[in-house]
Design a protein around this motif. Sequence first.
Motif, PDB file in Angstrom:
ATOM      1  N   TYR A  89       0.832  -1.204   0.000  1.00 37.46           N
ATOM      2  CA  TYR A  89       0.000   0.000   0.000  1.00 37.46           C
ATOM      3  C   TYR A  89       0.867   1.256   0.000  1.00 37.46           C
ATOM      4  O   TYR A  89       0.526   2.256  -0.632  1.00 37.46           O
ATOM      5  N   LEU A  90       1.999   1.193   0.692  1.00 40.30           N
ATOM      6  CA  LEU A  90       2.926   2.319   0.688  1.00 40.30           C
ATOM      7  C   LEU A  90       3.462   2.537  -0.724  1.00 40.30           C
ATOM      8  O   LEU A  90       3.552   3.675  -1.198  1.00 40.30           O
ATOM      9  N   GLY A  91       3.800   1.450  -1.406  1.00 41.02           N
ATOM     10  CA  GLY A  91       4.258   1.561  -2.784  1.00 41.02           C
ATOM     11  C   GLY A  91       3.196   2.154  -3.692  1.00 41.02           C
ATOM     12  O   GLY A  91       3.494   2.969  -4.571  1.00 41.02           O
ATOM     13  N   LEU A  92       1.955   1.769  -3.483  1.00 42.21           N
ATOM     14  CA  LEU A  92       0.838   2.317  -4.251  1.00 42.21           C
ATOM     15  C   LEU A  92       0.713   3.820  -4.018  1.00 42.21           C
ATOM     16  O   LEU A  92       0.531   4.588  -4.960  1.00 42.21           O
ATOM     17  N   LEU A  93       0.838   4.235  -2.778  1.00 40.84           N
ATOM     18  CA  LEU A  93       0.767   5.655  -2.444  1.00 40.84           C
ATOM     19  C   LEU A  93       1.925   6.432  -3.075  1.00 40.84           C
ATOM     20  O   LEU A  93       1.721   7.517  -3.629  1.00 40.84           O
ATOM     21  N   ILE A  94       3.120   5.875  -3.038  1.00 37.78           N
ATOM     22  CA  ILE A  94       4.281   6.538  -3.637  1.00 37.78           C
ATOM     23  C   ILE A  94       4.101   6.671  -5.144  1.00 37.78           C
ATOM     24  O   ILE A  94       4.406   7.714  -5.736  1.00 37.78           O
ATOM     25  N   ALA A  95       3.577   5.630  -5.788  1.00 34.79           N
ATOM     26  CA  ALA A  95       3.324   5.695  -7.233  1.00 34.79           C
ATOM     27  C   ALA A  95       2.288   6.762  -7.557  1.00 34.79           C
ATOM     28  O   ALA A  95       2.434   7.511  -8.531  1.00 34.79           O
ATOM     29  N   LEU A  96       1.267   6.871  -6.737  1.00 33.37           N
ATOM     30  CA  LEU A  96       0.238   7.889  -6.950  1.00 33.37           C
ATOM     31  C   LEU A  96       0.804   9.294  -6.780  1.00 33.37           C
ATOM     32  O   LEU A  96       0.537  10.182  -7.594  1.00 33.37           O
ATOM     33  N   ILE A  97       1.602   9.495  -5.763  1.00 32.77           N
ATOM     34  CA  ILE A  97       2.222  10.804  -5.535  1.00 32.77           C
ATOM     35  C   ILE A  97       3.153  11.160  -6.692  1.00 32.77           C
ATOM     36  O   ILE A  97       3.150  12.290  -7.188  1.00 32.77           O
ATOM     37  N   GLY A  98       3.925  10.184  -7.157  1.00 32.59           N
ATOM     38  CA  GLY A  98       4.817  10.417  -8.290  1.00 32.59           C
ATOM     39  C   GLY A  98       4.054  10.792  -9.552  1.00 32.59           C
ATOM     40  O   GLY A  98       4.462  11.678 -10.296  1.00 32.59           O
TER      41      GLY A  98
END
Length: 110
Positions: free
Chosen positions: A62-71
């Motif tokens: 989920y953290l990776g998903l959030l980082i991808a969204l922010i990017g």
Amino acid sequence: DQSNYLRTAIAGILLGLHFALFFGSIKLTLVSNATFLGTLAPFFTLLIELTLFKRSYKKIIYLGLLIALIGTVLVLINDFDLSSKFTLGNIYAILCSLCISISFIILLNI
């Protein structure tokens, strides 16, 4: 099995749409934007699995998903203008990622 042929055909059509949208996006936006947004398939695959298949994953995913969204937001925010051809190109690139993501899901469930 007949259903496998249908799924394979649908996945093939989605793959063709992926490439058509990707090359269309390259004509309308920066190559870097098209490439970055055109490779968000893992993001969309995870979203589809979370929402449609109700699967759960470790918190790090989920953290990776959030980082991808922010990017993604950081890449898009600079060129965001609904009247700009860049925006249409970015939308094409996002749609091409969505097409390949759905194709992955269809083919993995055969």
